[in-house]
Design an enzyme around this catalytic site. Structure first.
Site, PDB file in Angstrom:
ATOM      1  CB  THR A 102      -0.919   0.010   1.231  1.00  0.00           C
ATOM      2  OG1 THR A 102      -1.717  -1.178   1.230  1.00  0.00           O
ATOM      3  CG2 THR A 102      -1.820   1.234   1.217  1.00  0.00           C
ATOM      4  CB  CYS A 157      29.440   2.488  15.568  1.00  0.00           C
ATOM      5  SG  CYS A 157      29.784   2.309  17.322  1.00  0.00           S
TER       6      CYS A 157
END
Length: 420
Positions: A242, A335
């Protein structure tokens, strides 16, 4: 209010985009429904598709809406690979620049691990620009087994604009499709899908003043893509799901605004960027600018990008000190689980791990002013001194680093100076 110098990560939503977003959030209607509300939503989607196509130099039928740049890149790389391999099982080689965003890099690596792809990482020069000679060598070695080429339009860390037209020309000589991650370039520098000759191109709304959660994949009308998800057959049966009418309308408003003001805004940011670079180099002579630069120009470097490495300190440490001083920036590095790691982009450019760890990216956007540059320069010397005291803290967690930095030296005094 903090000084925001991380527009490459996301930039504040523009007034026109916010107005479009809130207007359509209050309205119901699935664009795939046949009743009045659905048809009204469909009109909004199609008018927005046209605006985004115009902003990107494409035909409206070439716009496939997605949830953002990551999905668009996944759809392009996987979809092209599967379609090419289905047509000829020998096509398993993917030629990819070594400085791609993880949305492309990790997708390619997944295809290697799960779908038998062979990856060739194309080298870059010391400024982060992909080698056309290496690309030509790899294609001509065996063009028949190349599934696709993927080279980003502009690098998200060091701002290097890539020679997309040369890449496409080389690949298309042998009928090889080319994908480009244009998330950083679209709405910032001139991007024209038709003129580029690209087969697919990924863009995202929140990088140009639209909302998070919507993007698009530009797909040439003759390009075959294997869908990565299945369902209701929306978006040419390439991307089922959608459609987000409000998000798409806001995306279109941001794209239209960016396109109308592109040259003026790019020139403004270039001037601001150049002044930031000069000011940082005066304040911290040891700081090394990374990436290409010709002052007053945005043909080789994104107009709002200023990327430095600061010797003797961890980039995360400097980020935390600057953050406490009221300036928000980025290291641009990956990280994982709280452990800072050097940027794969900087390593590909030839930096050592120690050099790459000192990275800091300052990126400007539509809300940036000269006062932001002044605020950065006011706190940077003290922040750098404090970060150097913390040392190259690669073996401690970011939480521990932050605690160490908060106790180091004269940070509080520096912060007060920057708040004036």
């Amino acid at each position: 209010m903090p000084v925001y110098l991380d527009h490459a990560a996301t930039t504040p939503i523009t007034g026109t985009a916010l107005a479009a977003f809130t207007q359509h959030l209050s309205r119901s209607g699935n664009p795939s429904s046949l009743h009045g509300s659905g048809r009204r939503a469909r009109i909004v989607v199609e008018e927005s598709r046209e605006k985004i196509a115009v902003a990107g130099g494409a035909h409206r039928s070439e716009i496939i809406f997605t949830s953002g740049g990551t999905e668009a890149n996944n759809l392009a790389v996987k979809g092209l690979y599967w379609a090419r391999r289905a047509a000829d099982p020998a096509r398993r080689r993917i030629l990819c620049s070594s400085v791609e965003h993880h949305a492309v890099q990790d997708t390619v690596e997944w295809l290697a691990s799960h779908e038998g792809a062979d990856i060739v990482w194309l080298p870059v020069d010391a400024h982060g620009v992909v080698s056309i000679e290496a690309l030509e060598h790899e294609i001509e070695a065996d063009p028949g087994n190349v599934a696709l080429v993927s080279v980003m339009w502009a690098n998200n860390e060091v701002g290097a604009v890539q020679p997309i037209h040369d890449v496409v020309e080389l690949a298309h000589r042998h009928g090889i499709p080319v994908h480009s991650d244009a998330v950083q370039a679209f709405g910032t520098i001139p991007v024209n899908f038709a003129d580029s000759g690209l087969d697919t191109m990924a863009v995202s709304a929140h990088k140009i003043g639209g909302p998070v959660g919507v993007g698009a994949l530009f797909v040439g009308r003759s390009v075959s893509l294997t869908p990565t998800q299945h369902g209701g057959g929306q978006e040419r049966d390439v991307r089922s799901g959608t459609l987000d009418t409000a998000g798409i309308a806001a995306f279109a408003a941001a794209a239209e605004f960016a396109a109308l003001n592109l040259t003026q805004e790019a020139n403004r940011l270039v001037e601001l960027r150049d002044s930031l670079i000069e000011a940082v180099q005066r304040a911290i002579p040891e700081a090394i600018l990374r990436g290409p630069l010709e002052q007053g120009d945005y043909a080789k470097r994104l107009p709002g990008n200023a990327h430095f490495t600061f010797p003797g300190c961890e980039g995360d440490s400097l980020l935390f000190v600057l953050d406490m001083a009221g300036v928000e920036s980025s290291t641009g590095s990956a990280c994982t689980a709280g452990v800072p790691r050097p940027s794969h982009v900087l390593l590909a450019m030839g930096l050592t791990e120690s050099e790459a760890r000192g990275a800091q990216r300052f990126s400007l956007g539509h809300t940036s002013t000269s006062s932001d540059v002044d605020a950065l320069v006011a706190v940077l010397p003290g922040a750098y001194a404090s970060a150097r005291k913390a040392g190259m803290a690669g073996h401690v967690s970011t939480i521990q680093t932050a605690g160490t930095i908060s106790r180091a030296g004269n940070v509080s005094g520096t912060m007060r100076q920057g708040e004036k």
